[in-house]
Design a protein around this motif. Structure first.
Motif, PDB file in Angstrom:
ATOM      1  N   GLN A 438       0.822  -1.197   0.000  1.00 35.91           N
ATOM      2  CA  GLN A 438       0.000   0.000   0.000  1.00 35.91           C
ATOM      3  C   GLN A 438       0.860   1.253   0.000  1.00 35.91           C
ATOM      4  O   GLN A 438       0.516   2.255  -0.592  1.00 35.91           O
ATOM      5  CB  GLN A 438      -0.927  -0.014   1.233  1.00 35.91           C
ATOM      6  CG  GLN A 438      -2.018  -1.095   1.141  1.00 35.91           C
ATOM      7  CD  GLN A 438      -2.869  -1.123   2.372  1.00 35.91           C
ATOM      8  OE1 GLN A 438      -2.520  -0.558   3.408  1.00 35.91           O
ATOM      9  NE2 GLN A 438      -3.998  -1.800   2.284  1.00 35.91           N
ATOM     10  N   THR A 439       1.996   1.211   0.626  1.00 34.80           N
ATOM     11  CA  THR A 439       2.865   2.390   0.678  1.00 34.80           C
ATOM     12  C   THR A 439       3.522   2.658  -0.664  1.00 34.80           C
ATOM     13  O   THR A 439       3.670   3.795  -1.081  1.00 34.80           O
ATOM     14  CB  THR A 439       3.945   2.196   1.751  1.00 34.80           C
ATOM     15  OG1 THR A 439       3.296   1.942   2.988  1.00 34.80           O
ATOM     16  CG2 THR A 439       4.824   3.417   1.894  1.00 34.80           C
ATOM     17  N   ASP A 440       3.948   1.556  -1.379  1.00 33.26           N
ATOM     18  CA  ASP A 440       4.670   1.716  -2.629  1.00 33.26           C
ATOM     19  C   ASP A 440       3.770   2.011  -3.811  1.00 33.26           C
ATOM     20  O   ASP A 440       4.223   2.485  -4.836  1.00 33.26           O
ATOM     21  CB  ASP A 440       5.482   0.443  -2.942  1.00 33.26           C
ATOM     22  CG  ASP A 440       6.640   0.284  -1.971  1.00 33.26           C
ATOM     23  OD1 ASP A 440       7.022   1.300  -1.377  1.00 33.26           O
ATOM     24  OD2 ASP A 440       7.138  -0.855  -1.826  1.00 33.26           O
ATOM     25  N   SER A 441       2.500   1.680  -3.702  1.00 32.93           N
ATOM     26  CA  SER A 441       1.616   1.915  -4.835  1.00 32.93           C
ATOM     27  C   SER A 441       1.400   3.404  -5.032  1.00 32.93           C
ATOM     28  O   SER A 441       1.704   4.204  -4.158  1.00 32.93           O
ATOM     29  CB  SER A 441       0.284   1.208  -4.594  1.00 32.93           C
ATOM     30  OG  SER A 441      -0.378   1.782  -3.484  1.00 32.93           O
ATOM     31  N   GLN A 442       0.867   3.767  -6.173  1.00 39.46           N
ATOM     32  CA  GLN A 442       0.644   5.179  -6.470  1.00 39.46           C
ATOM     33  C   GLN A 442      -0.426   5.761  -5.556  1.00 39.46           C
ATOM     34  O   GLN A 442      -1.282   5.050  -5.041  1.00 39.46           O
ATOM     35  CB  GLN A 442       0.212   5.341  -7.931  1.00 39.46           C
ATOM     36  CG  GLN A 442       1.327   5.036  -8.920  1.00 39.46           C
ATOM     37  CD  GLN A 442       0.910   5.397 -10.334  1.00 39.46           C
ATOM     38  OE1 GLN A 442      -0.249   5.728 -10.565  1.00 39.46           O
ATOM     39  NE2 GLN A 442       1.838   5.344 -11.247  1.00 39.46           N
ATOM     40  N   LEU A 443      -0.326   7.085  -5.433  1.00 37.67           N
ATOM     41  CA  LEU A 443      -1.299   7.770  -4.588  1.00 37.67           C
ATOM     42  C   LEU A 443      -2.681   7.677  -5.210  1.00 37.67           C
ATOM     43  O   LEU A 443      -2.835   7.415  -6.409  1.00 37.67           O
ATOM     44  CB  LEU A 443      -0.883   9.234  -4.434  1.00 37.67           C
ATOM     45  CG  LEU A 443       0.469   9.481  -3.743  1.00 37.67           C
ATOM     46  CD1 LEU A 443       0.826  10.957  -3.797  1.00 37.67           C
ATOM     47  CD2 LEU A 443       0.442   9.004  -2.303  1.00 37.67           C
ATOM     48  N   SER A 444      -3.654   7.964  -4.446  1.00 38.18           N
ATOM     49  CA  SER A 444      -5.020   7.919  -4.945  1.00 38.18           C
ATOM     50  C   SER A 444      -5.286   9.123  -5.838  1.00 38.18           C
ATOM     51  O   SER A 444      -4.518  10.083  -5.875  1.00 38.18           O
ATOM     52  CB  SER A 444      -6.001   7.911  -3.770  1.00 38.18           C
ATOM     53  OG  SER A 444      -5.932   9.161  -3.075  1.00 38.18           O
ATOM     54  N   ASP A 445      -6.401   9.035  -6.562  1.00 37.84           N
ATOM     55  CA  ASP A 445      -6.811  10.118  -7.449  1.00 37.84           C
ATOM     56  C   ASP A 445      -6.933  11.434  -6.681  1.00 37.84           C
ATOM     57  O   ASP A 445      -6.513  12.494  -7.137  1.00 37.84           O
ATOM     58  CB  ASP A 445      -8.139   9.748  -8.108  1.00 37.84           C
ATOM     59  CG  ASP A 445      -8.454  10.610  -9.295  1.00 37.84           C
ATOM     60  OD1 ASP A 445      -8.202  10.177 -10.434  1.00 37.84           O
ATOM     61  OD2 ASP A 445      -8.966  11.735  -9.087  1.00 37.84           O
ATOM     62  N   LEU A 469       1.180  13.562 -15.169  1.00 38.02           N
ATOM     63  CA  LEU A 469       1.604  12.277 -15.720  1.00 38.02           C
ATOM     64  C   LEU A 469       1.183  11.130 -14.785  1.00 38.02           C
ATOM     65  O   LEU A 469       0.734  10.068 -15.224  1.00 38.02           O
ATOM     66  CB  LEU A 469       3.118  12.274 -15.932  1.00 38.02           C
ATOM     67  CG  LEU A 469       3.690  11.175 -16.823  1.00 38.02           C
ATOM     68  CD1 LEU A 469       3.091  11.239 -18.222  1.00 38.02           C
ATOM     69  CD2 LEU A 469       5.208  11.301 -16.896  1.00 38.02           C
ATOM     70  N   ALA A 470       1.323  11.355 -13.468  1.00 41.17           N
ATOM     71  CA  ALA A 470       0.886  10.340 -12.495  1.00 41.17           C
ATOM     72  C   ALA A 470      -0.626  10.137 -12.571  1.00 41.17           C
ATOM     73  O   ALA A 470      -1.128   8.998 -12.466  1.00 41.17           O
ATOM     74  CB  ALA A 470       1.305  10.773 -11.095  1.00 41.17           C
ATOM     75  N   LEU A 471      -1.365  11.225 -12.767  1.00 38.33           N
ATOM     76  CA  LEU A 471      -2.829  11.114 -12.879  1.00 38.33           C
ATOM     77  C   LEU A 471      -3.215  10.347 -14.143  1.00 38.33           C
ATOM     78  O   LEU A 471      -4.173   9.572 -14.145  1.00 38.33           O
ATOM     79  CB  LEU A 471      -3.450  12.512 -12.883  1.00 38.33           C
ATOM     80  CG  LEU A 471      -4.983  12.555 -12.817  1.00 38.33           C
ATOM     81  CD1 LEU A 471      -5.478  12.017 -11.486  1.00 38.33           C
ATOM     82  CD2 LEU A 471      -5.489  13.980 -13.040  1.00 38.33           C
ATOM     83  N   ALA A 472      -2.456  10.545 -15.223  1.00 39.53           N
ATOM     84  CA  ALA A 472      -2.732   9.822 -16.468  1.00 39.53           C
ATOM     85  C   ALA A 472      -2.570   8.323 -16.263  1.00 39.53           C
ATOM     86  O   ALA A 472      -3.382   7.516 -16.747  1.00 39.53           O
ATOM     87  CB  ALA A 472      -1.801  10.313 -17.573  1.00 39.53           C
ATOM     88  N   LYS A 473      -1.560   7.907 -15.511  1.00 38.27           N
ATOM     89  CA  LYS A 473      -1.344   6.484 -15.249  1.00 38.27           C
ATOM     90  C   LYS A 473      -2.463   5.898 -14.397  1.00 38.27           C
ATOM     91  O   LYS A 473      -2.865   4.745 -14.573  1.00 38.27           O
ATOM     92  CB  LYS A 473       0.015   6.292 -14.574  1.00 38.27           C
ATOM     93  CG  LYS A 473       1.193   6.685 -15.461  1.00 38.27           C
ATOM     94  CD  LYS A 473       2.524   6.601 -14.718  1.00 38.27           C
ATOM     95  CE  LYS A 473       3.674   7.041 -15.611  1.00 38.27           C
ATOM     96  NZ  LYS A 473       4.977   6.981 -14.905  1.00 38.27           N
ATOM     97  N   LEU A 474      -2.967   6.708 -13.463  1.00 38.64           N
ATOM     98  CA  LEU A 474      -4.056   6.252 -12.609  1.00 38.64           C
ATOM     99  C   LEU A 474      -5.347   6.080 -13.401  1.00 38.64           C
ATOM    100  O   LEU A 474      -5.996   5.033 -13.346  1.00 38.64           O
ATOM    101  CB  LEU A 474      -4.272   7.242 -11.468  1.00 38.64           C
ATOM    102  CG  LEU A 474      -3.415   7.070 -10.198  1.00 38.64           C
ATOM    103  CD1 LEU A 474      -3.683   8.201  -9.230  1.00 38.64           C
ATOM    104  CD2 LEU A 474      -3.735   5.730  -9.520  1.00 38.64           C
ATOM    105  N   ARG A 475      -5.708   7.129 -14.144  1.00 36.68           N
ATOM    106  CA  ARG A 475      -7.023   7.115 -14.785  1.00 36.68           C
ATOM    107  C   ARG A 475      -7.058   6.245 -16.035  1.00 36.68           C
ATOM    108  O   ARG A 475      -8.120   5.768 -16.428  1.00 36.68           O
ATOM    109  CB  ARG A 475      -7.434   8.547 -15.118  1.00 36.68           C
ATOM    110  CG  ARG A 475      -7.690   9.360 -13.862  1.00 36.68           C
ATOM    111  CD  ARG A 475      -8.340  10.681 -14.128  1.00 36.68           C
ATOM    112  NE  ARG A 475      -8.694  11.345 -12.867  1.00 36.68           N
ATOM    113  CZ  ARG A 475      -9.218  12.561 -12.796  1.00 36.68           C
ATOM    114  NH1 ARG A 475      -9.443  13.265 -13.899  1.00 36.68           N
ATOM    115  NH2 ARG A 475      -9.515  13.088 -11.618  1.00 36.68           N
TER     116      ARG A 475
END
Length: 541
Positions: A438-445, A469-475
């Motif tokens: 949970q710590t290493d995964s990306q942050l939430s939206d 760029l991080a938001l693009a990977k999430l969504r």
């Protein structure tokens, strides 16, 4: 007495009393030597204002200097006379008979007359002042640039003077840089040498004459200033036409080369890693304005941001060397293998008289997914059970002391404690691993949007880009997603343009402000489930 003075002033100031009646033209020497300056004087017997003789008719036969004008009024024994005088310096480059034409002012004409110019052996002119010229190369193609050098040698102290520029029909001639002054010793005599370089660029083919510069001035001799002049031979120049079989931008040169530099030089980079490609085009014998623009095709998956090209030229060893430097920022958007095509520029070799090409070889660029993507895999941890020392099945005699029984009881107690700790550790480890994931995964939206809002407040384009760029990977649900994928997810042309402008502000030469707040407002709107499903990317691995 007072009345006489008033009457005299009225007579002097009255324009109707005096009128121009005579115009005379004369020279201070006749005959004159070829290349020698002389003075033409035109004199009117009245105070002339607002009119002057037209000396432009002299340009076809003479080098014409600036014109000076003066007026004079005198009163002698009550007789008043007025004069207006124009003086202009002339010089003939050729020998022979020349006509000084009639000049006209306010309807009054002067008398024409003939001037004799005697041929002068230029090799026998005074060794105190002389001119040397040279042309490199001695023949040119149309629009090819050559360098015409002029050197004025002065053995006497120069008081003042003027060195004219060379002249050639159907050619562009301009001075290169500033004149250079140095000293030379020739036959035991020290000379001040004034050197000038001129860029000569013919615009038409044929045989032409470069009219040599001339010098006119004054030099110091025996505590007085004397007039001095110098001229040299003209230069014949043959200009060749453009070959009929040549195609493309006309680039006549003795040498053309292409060179490139990459920063970084790696041929394998990650998505989002900016690269800078600097291409330098160097040519000999042409001006910087003639250097063509280097056209590079667009490559799908890589954004390009060209900087403003830099053009310059200088003179070295009598040759014009020109350079064009173009710098392009490249920003990979998707993983893959890209082939950058060969760069090819045609030019005409004026030494070998043939068409050649300056080239840069093609280049393969490999783009891989960003290594900063978190790994969701959980390591397979198999805890090792501690070795338990089991008691040997030995016969215990009845003769055991109380101290020995205490030691045996302590050993069993330690074994029970160790077994209990191992059991607790085994039940705790899965929870630790889960927390680490949970710590290493990306942050939430929500967390990424908060980071974007912070970047907007600080007006930090680079941080805003990284968080977007991080938001693009999430969504997009893909660790290799780019800003193009995010724009496609929304299907919003305005957002796509704003994201492109954001990247250009970081890697291009654009100074326009990026509206980060507007981008954030759009990103706060969650795309529909249908858009999310349609734009989801298949995993690369």
């Amino acid at each position: 007495m007072v009345m006489r003075c008033i009457l005299l002033l009225i007579i002097i100031c009255s324009p109707s009393v005096f009128a121009l009646t005579k115009l005379e033209a004369s020279v201070n020497k006749n005959p004159v030597l070829q290349g020698e300056y002389f003075v033409l004087t035109i004199q009117a017997d009245d105070n002339v204002q607002g009119a002057q003789p037209d000396t432009s008719v002299l340009l076809k036969d003479f080098v014409v200097g600036p014109t000076s004008v003066s007026s004079h009024t005198s009163i002698i024994n009550g007789s008043i006379s007025k004069k207006t005088t124009w003086q202009v310096e002339l010089m003939s480059r050729k020998s022979g008979q020349f006509a000084i034409p009639a000049f006209e002012i306010n309807g009054v004409k002067s008398q024409p007359y003939t001037l004799t110019v005697v041929k002068q052996d230029l090799d026998q002119q005074s060794d105190d002042i002389f001119i040397k010229t040279s042309m490199t190369p001695n023949s040119l193609y149309v629009q090819q640039a050559g360098v015409y050098n002029v050197k004025l040698y002065l053995a006497k102290e120069l008081r003042d003077g003027q060195l004219s520029a060379p002249i050639m029909d159907n050619a562009q001639i301009s001075q290169l840089g500033k004149q250079i002054e140095s000293t030379e010793i020739i036959n035991g005599k020290r000379y001040l040498v004034v050197s000038r370089d001129y860029l000569v660029q013919p615009q038409k083919s044929g045989d032409f004459t470069i009219t040599a510069p001339s010098f006119n001035g004054r030099i110091q001799e025996n505590y007085r200033a004397i007039a001095a002049s110098a001229v040299t031979e003209d230069t014949l120049l043959t200009v060749k036409s453009i070959p009929a079989n040549y195609q493309g931008d006309w680039l006549p040169s003795e040498m053309v080369s292409l060179h490139e530099q990459w920063q970084p030089e790696d041929t394998q980079v990650e998505v989002g890693t900016p690269l800078t490609r600097t291409i330098t085009l160097t040519a000999l014998g042409i001006t910087k304005e003639q250097l063509p623009e280097i056209t590079l095709p667009e490559i799908a998956g890589i954004r390009t941001y060209p900087d403003q090209a830099e053009n310059n030229h200088n003179v070295r060893d009598g040759r014009v060397i020109s350079q064009r430097v173009e710098s392009i920022a490249l920003l990979p958007q998707k993983p893959g293998t890209y082939q950058l095509p060969e760069v090819k520029i045609p030019w005409f070799n004026t030494v070998l008289n043939r068409i050649e090409y300056a080239t840069l070889p093609s280049r393969t660029l490999t783009v891989v997914a960003s290594s900063s993507s978190p790994s969701a895999s959980v390591p397979n941890i198999s805890p090792e059970q501690p070795e338990v020392q089991r008691p040997q099945n030995n016969t215990i005699t009845a003769e055991v002391s109380s101290l020995q029984w205490g030691l045996i009881a302590s050993g069993y107690l330690l074994w029970l404690i160790t077994l209990l700790l191992w059991w607790l550790q085994r039940n705790k480890r899965p929870q630790v691993i889960k927390t680490a994931v949970q710590t290493d995964s990306q942050l939430s939206d929500k967390d990424v949007l908060a980071q974007l809002a912070t970047a907007v407040k600080s007006n930090d384009n680079r941080a805003f880009y990284q968080h977007t760029l991080a938001l693009a990977k999430l969504r997009c649900n893909n660790q290799s997603a780019s800003l193009d994928d995010l724009a496609a997810l929304y299907g919003n042309p305005s957002l796509a343009a704003q994201l492109n402008q954001l990247q250009a502000s970081l890697y291009g030469n654009q100074q326009a402000n990026v509206d980060l707040a507007s981008i954030l407002d759009t990103l706060k709107l969650t795309p529909s489930a249908q858009q999310l499903h349609a734009s989801a990317l298949k995993p690369l691995y």
